[in-house]
Design a protein around this motif. Structure first.
Motif, short mmCIF file in Angstrom:
data_model
loop_
_atom_site.label_atom_id
_atom_site.label_comp_id
_atom_site.label_asym_id
_atom_site.label_seq_id
_atom_site.Cartn_x
_atom_site.Cartn_y
_atom_site.Cartn_z
N ARG A 68 0.81 -1.22 0.00
CA ARG A 68 0.00 0.00 0.00
C ARG A 68 0.84 1.27 0.00
O ARG A 68 0.47 2.28 -0.60
CB ARG A 68 -0.95 0.00 1.20
N THR A 69 2.02 1.24 0.65
CA THR A 69 2.92 2.39 0.67
C THR A 69 4.33 2.00 0.26
O THR A 69 4.94 2.62 -0.61
CB THR A 69 2.97 3.04 2.07
N VAL A 70 4.85 0.95 0.88
CA VAL A 70 6.24 0.52 0.68
C VAL A 70 6.28 -0.69 -0.25
O VAL A 70 5.54 -1.66 -0.05
CB VAL A 70 6.89 0.14 2.03
N ASP A 110 14.14 -5.69 -9.83
CA ASP A 110 14.27 -5.33 -11.24
C ASP A 110 13.15 -4.34 -11.54
O ASP A 110 12.05 -4.72 -11.93
CB ASP A 110 14.15 -6.58 -12.12
N VAL A 111 13.44 -3.06 -11.35
CA VAL A 111 12.37 -2.07 -11.36
C VAL A 111 11.73 -1.92 -12.74
O VAL A 111 10.58 -1.50 -12.86
CB VAL A 111 12.91 -0.71 -10.85
N ALA A 112 12.44 -2.30 -13.80
CA ALA A 112 11.84 -2.24 -15.14
C ALA A 112 10.64 -3.19 -15.23
O ALA A 112 9.72 -2.97 -16.03
CB ALA A 112 12.87 -2.59 -16.21
N ALA A 113 10.66 -4.23 -14.41
CA ALA A 113 9.54 -5.18 -14.37
C ALA A 113 8.48 -4.77 -13.37
O ALA A 113 7.46 -5.46 -13.21
CB ALA A 113 10.06 -6.58 -14.04
N GLY A 114 8.70 -3.67 -12.66
CA GLY A 114 7.72 -3.18 -11.69
C GLY A 114 8.10 -3.51 -10.26
O GLY A 114 9.17 -4.06 -9.98
N ALA A 115 7.22 -3.14 -9.35
CA ALA A 115 7.43 -3.37 -7.92
C ALA A 115 6.23 -4.15 -7.39
O ALA A 115 5.13 -3.61 -7.30
CB ALA A 115 7.59 -2.05 -7.17
N PRO A 116 6.40 -5.41 -7.06
CA PRO A 116 5.28 -6.25 -6.60
C PRO A 116 4.60 -5.68 -5.35
O PRO A 116 5.28 -5.07 -4.52
CB PRO A 116 5.95 -7.59 -6.30
N PRO A 117 3.28 -5.88 -5.23
CA PRO A 117 2.38 -6.54 -6.19
C PRO A 117 2.00 -5.59 -7.33
O PRO A 117 1.30 -4.59 -7.10
CB PRO A 117 1.17 -6.91 -5.34
N VAL A 118 2.46 -5.88 -8.54
CA VAL A 118 2.34 -4.96 -9.66
C VAL A 118 0.89 -4.62 -9.97
O VAL A 118 0.59 -3.47 -10.32
CB VAL A 118 3.03 -5.57 -10.91
N ALA A 146 -1.67 -4.46 -7.97
CA ALA A 146 -2.40 -3.80 -6.89
C ALA A 146 -2.28 -2.28 -6.99
O ALA A 146 -1.25 -1.75 -7.42
CB ALA A 146 -1.86 -4.27 -5.54
N PRO A 147 -3.33 -1.54 -6.62
CA PRO A 147 -3.27 -0.07 -6.65
C PRO A 147 -2.15 0.44 -5.74
O PRO A 147 -1.86 -0.16 -4.70
CB PRO A 147 -4.64 0.35 -6.12
N TRP A 148 -1.54 1.56 -6.15
CA TRP A 148 -0.46 2.17 -5.36
C TRP A 148 -0.69 3.67 -5.35
O TRP A 148 -0.03 4.42 -6.06
CB TRP A 148 0.90 1.81 -5.95
#
Length: 246
Positions: A124-126, A131-139, A141-143
């Protein structure tokens, strides 16, 4: 920081502070409290000035720290809620294993997520990324709102070094290995501690995206945090060629 300025289109101001006259590794051994005190003093001064501005004139406020710099930058905050309430976002890169908040978020990770790329409170926050090009899990989920991103490579000895390696097998070697750690790597009492220790001096002398080298990834990291409306993959490629030329 070049990536931050480029992604922000130059509409930015950066405040930094030298916390020691010696290299980070020596600073940690000699007096890590200086980095902690400097991080708190810097953020408190900037936040005080920022809070004094009229609400409609306050810029977005981001925090950044790399390696031991992340140790100092973290020190200004008590936890997830404090980061969310007092910043627009934060980027912590290659954090040492002893960082207080990094350790809290990693150890209290959601069940089923790995130590190498934890999911903390559904992201939800952190969020963490290897591999940031692939995103930050859970990809998926709303952030929304303030975002804190922690970059850590599975092969970064700065992040995984700990005296506990001497006699305790860490989760990152008990769970499926990270993307750039050999499947054959295992834990042996005492031996693994010295293996990781001896990797540390050359941790940055490796290709981009591995070890303690995060330069090119700063482009995607800041784009993920700043969310510029006109950002494209082509612009990201152009900026990576500028900040991390081959």
């Amino acid at each position: 920081m070049s990536s931050f300025e480029y992604v922000a289109g130059g509409d930015s101001a950066i405040v930094a502070l030298q916390y020691s006259f010696v290299p980070s590794g020596f600073s940690y051994l000699v007096d890590a409290s200086r980095a902690r005190a400097a991080g708190r003093a810097l953020f408190d001064a900037v936040y005080g000035r920022w809070a004094s501005l009229p609400v409609d004139r306050r810029p977005q406020l981001y925090v950044f720290g790399e390696s031991l710099g992340s140790f100092g930058a973290e020190a200004a905050f008590s936890g997830e809620a404090d980061l969310r309430n007092r910043t627009s976002g934060a980027l912590f890169v290659g954090p040492p294993n002893f960082n207080a908040l990094h350790t809290e978020f990693r150890d209290d990770r959601d069940p089923g997520s790995r130590e190498v790329e934890p999911v903390y409170r559904d992201g939800r926050t952190v969020r963490f990324s290897t591999d940031v090009a692939a995103g930050a899990p859970p990809v998926a989920a709303p952030w929304a709102g303030s975002r804190t991103l922690i970059l850590q490579h599975p092969s970064d000895p700065i992040t995984w070094w700990s005296p506990r390696l001497l006699f305790s097998r860490p989760d990152w070697l008990a769970e499926p290995r990270g993307r750039d750690v050999l499947p054959s790597m295992t834990w042996l009492p005492i031996v693994t501690f010295w293996q990781v220790t001896l990797d540390m001096p050359a941790a940055a002398e490796v290709p981009e995206g591995h070890g303690h080298r995060y330069t090119a990834e700063s482009v995607d990291a800041w784009a993920l945090l700043l969310r510029p409306p006109d950002w494209t993959p082509e612009r990201a490629d152009q900026l990576r060629a500028i900040v991390a030329p081959r």
